[in-house]
Design an enzyme around this catalytic site. Structure first.
Site, mmCIF file in Angstrom:
data_model
loop_
_atom_site.group_PDB
_atom_site.id
_atom_site.type_symbol
_atom_site.label_atom_id
_atom_site.label_comp_id
_atom_site.label_asym_id
_atom_site.label_seq_id
_atom_site.Cartn_x
_atom_site.Cartn_y
_atom_site.Cartn_z
ATOM 1 N N TYR A 122 -31.272 -11.013 37.526
ATOM 2 C CA TYR A 122 -30.218 -10.971 38.545
ATOM 3 C C TYR A 122 -30.429 -9.705 39.356
ATOM 4 O O TYR A 122 -30.434 -8.599 38.798
ATOM 5 C CB TYR A 122 -28.859 -10.963 37.841
ATOM 6 C CG TYR A 122 -27.635 -10.794 38.725
ATOM 7 C CD1 TYR A 122 -26.995 -11.900 39.263
ATOM 8 C CD2 TYR A 122 -27.099 -9.531 38.975
ATOM 9 C CE1 TYR A 122 -25.847 -11.759 40.039
ATOM 10 C CE2 TYR A 122 -25.964 -9.385 39.750
ATOM 11 C CZ TYR A 122 -25.336 -10.498 40.275
ATOM 12 O OH TYR A 122 -24.202 -10.356 41.035
ATOM 13 N N LEU A 124 -29.070 -7.570 42.356
ATOM 14 C CA LEU A 124 -28.051 -7.207 43.336
ATOM 15 C C LEU A 124 -28.131 -5.723 43.688
ATOM 16 O O LEU A 124 -28.222 -5.357 44.855
ATOM 17 C CB LEU A 124 -26.657 -7.556 42.797
ATOM 18 C CG LEU A 124 -25.460 -7.146 43.660
ATOM 19 C CD1 LEU A 124 -25.492 -7.871 45.008
ATOM 20 C CD2 LEU A 124 -24.144 -7.433 42.923
ATOM 21 N N GLY A 128 -29.220 2.515 47.142
ATOM 22 C CA GLY A 128 -28.067 3.012 47.886
ATOM 23 C C GLY A 128 -26.873 2.085 47.872
ATOM 24 O O GLY A 128 -25.931 2.276 48.658
ATOM 25 N N GLY A 338 -20.509 10.643 9.596
ATOM 26 C CA GLY A 338 -20.924 12.037 9.559
ATOM 27 C C GLY A 338 -22.340 12.204 10.078
ATOM 28 O O GLY A 338 -22.769 11.507 11.007
ATOM 29 N N GLU A 362 -22.486 -4.639 35.448
ATOM 30 C CA GLU A 362 -21.633 -5.788 35.807
ATOM 31 C C GLU A 362 -20.380 -5.326 36.558
ATOM 32 O O GLU A 362 -19.342 -5.976 36.523
ATOM 33 C CB GLU A 362 -21.221 -6.608 34.567
ATOM 34 C CG GLU A 362 -22.353 -6.983 33.625
ATOM 35 C CD GLU A 362 -23.255 -8.067 34.168
ATOM 36 O OE1 GLU A 362 -23.440 -8.119 35.392
ATOM 37 O OE2 GLU A 362 -23.781 -8.864 33.376
ATOM 38 N N ARG A 374 -6.037 -4.277 43.327
ATOM 39 C CA ARG A 374 -5.955 -5.017 44.594
ATOM 40 C C ARG A 374 -5.224 -6.340 44.410
ATOM 41 O O ARG A 374 -4.396 -6.726 45.243
ATOM 42 C CB ARG A 374 -7.359 -5.258 45.146
ATOM 43 C CG ARG A 374 -7.976 -4.048 45.820
ATOM 44 C CD ARG A 374 -9.389 -4.353 46.286
ATOM 45 N NE ARG A 374 -9.959 -3.245 47.041
ATOM 46 C CZ ARG A 374 -11.235 -3.192 47.418
ATOM 47 N NH1 ARG A 374 -12.068 -4.183 47.099
ATOM 48 N NH2 ARG A 374 -11.673 -2.152 48.107
#
Length: 381
Positions: A122, A124, A128, A338, A362, A374
């Site tokens: 994937y 995306l 930047g 520990g 994600e 929102r």
């Protein structure tokens, strides 16, 4: 809504859990140390239907639900969160083809994706454009029956070892409406890959930049119309967020189980650790937080299966809560071990390292809060 599993769901979960215990867990530390990408083992998992969990059955998918997927990824992550997470990403990219591809595209790619003969990434994020994904700059200029791609993707899981790149590229103007989704053969001339990144965790899967330099990709490889790529990417992430939350819970459950076993054996001040009330309370809280996150995850998965109007918000909530809880429980498990928890051979520090990135990918957990706020503010107007 359900709070108990039926017989089929128990069978699905136990199948994944047994596979993880036999085929993944015994080798997880070695794979992490050697940065080995266990493609052969993942293909074995695919033979059980895990390569295309919620892909339609006409192309070889298992046609299961997002709820089933949450059970599977949590179970696999008890063996290794890194391997489970890659399989989840492969499923997400494959689902985008299943949901938005033409019948011809589906039958071209999905049968081999479901068997994991082909692996998918994937694509995306860019150097930047991380949280501000709509600002991506990788450009696809149409020339006849092809797009010519130039740009770079960053932090791509599996890149360089996968066969197909499901990439979001800019075919139009600035903003989300100028983005399209294209399926790219990883061997396309003009496609190259950066070095395998040196990471804190997730070492059993490669992470590389993907570089496009005048790469020519057929227009026929575009999913859906031009300009809907951002919508496709976000739809994929709704399910991806559930998957990564499930992987966090599986890793944390493994850490808690290891801790309970350790506390039975380890003594301090002439008492076993599990006889100290302060530590009893601590593991009780860890288990309670995990159960709360699991119940929330199930709620969000059912909402996504039902296409509820608030499904995206619930997926964001479940991702934020589940990955925060998962990391916190694993970190507490390390503390309860520990100094031994800090040693690689006990397997706890690997889980902590693996789960930390789940709060980032994600969509960062800060972006999850933005999505939720929102939605709440819009609903109050």
């Amino acid at each position: 809504m359900q709070f108990a599993l039926n017989e089929d769901q128990i069978a699905v979960r136990d199948m994944a859990r047994d596979f993880a215990a036999e085929k993944i867990a015994p080798f997880a530390l070695k794979w992490d140390e050697e940065k080995h990408f266990p493609v052969d083992v993942m293909r074995e998992a695919a033979s059980l239907g895990i390569g295309g969990i919620y892909i339609k059955d006409d192309v070889g998918g298992s046609a299961l639900t997002r709820f089933d997927a949450a059970l599977i990824f949590e179970a696999l992550a008890q063996g290794c969160p890194t391997v489970s997470s890659f399989i989840s990403i492969h499923n997400m990219a494959s689902w985008m083809i299943d949901a938005y591809g033409s019948n011809e595209q589906r039958h071209k790619w999905l049968p081999k994706l479901c068997t994991m003969e082909l692996l998918a990434s994937y694509c995306l994020t860019e150097p930047g454009a991380g949280s501000d994904a709509a600002a991506l700059r990788t450009r696809a200029v149409r020339e006849g029956d092809h797009y010519v791609l130039n740009g770079q993707k960053q932090f791509i899981s599996g890149a360089g070892s996968t066969d197909l790149l499901v990439a979001m590229v800019r075919t139009g103007d600035a903003g989300p409406g100028g983005i399209s989704t294209i399926v790219i053969d990883g061997k396309t001339p003009g496609v190259s890959f950066g070095a395998n990144e040196r990471k804190m965790g997730w070492n059993a899967q490669p992470t590389r930049a993907v570089i496009f330099e005048n790469a020519r990709v057929p227009v026929a490889n575009r999913l859906g119309d031009e300009g809907i790529g951002f919508k496709i990417a976000m739809a994929g992430l709704d399910g991806g967020r559930l998957n990564i939350a499930a992987c966090s819970l599986g890793g944390a459950q493994s850490a808690l189980d290891k801790t309970l076993s350790y506390m039975k054996e380890r003594k301090a001040f002439n008492k076993r650790l599990d006889e100290f009330q302060a530590l009893q309370f601590r593991v009780a809280d860890m288990a309670t937080e995990l159960e709360a996150a699991r119940t929330f995850l199930w709620r969000a998965a059912v909402a996504l299966d039902n296409k509820d109007s608030d499904a995206s918000m619930l997926c964001a909530m479940a991702k934020r809560f589940g990955t925060d809880v998962g990391f916190d429980v694993a970190n507490q498990a390390l503390q309860l071990h520990g100094g031994y928890g800090y040693l690689a051979e006990y397997g706890i520090e690997k889980i902590v390292r693996d789960l930390r990135v789940h709060q980032i990918l994600e969509g960062t957990n800060e972006i999850m809060r933005l999505i939720v706020s929102r939605k709440l503010i819009e609903g109050a107007r």
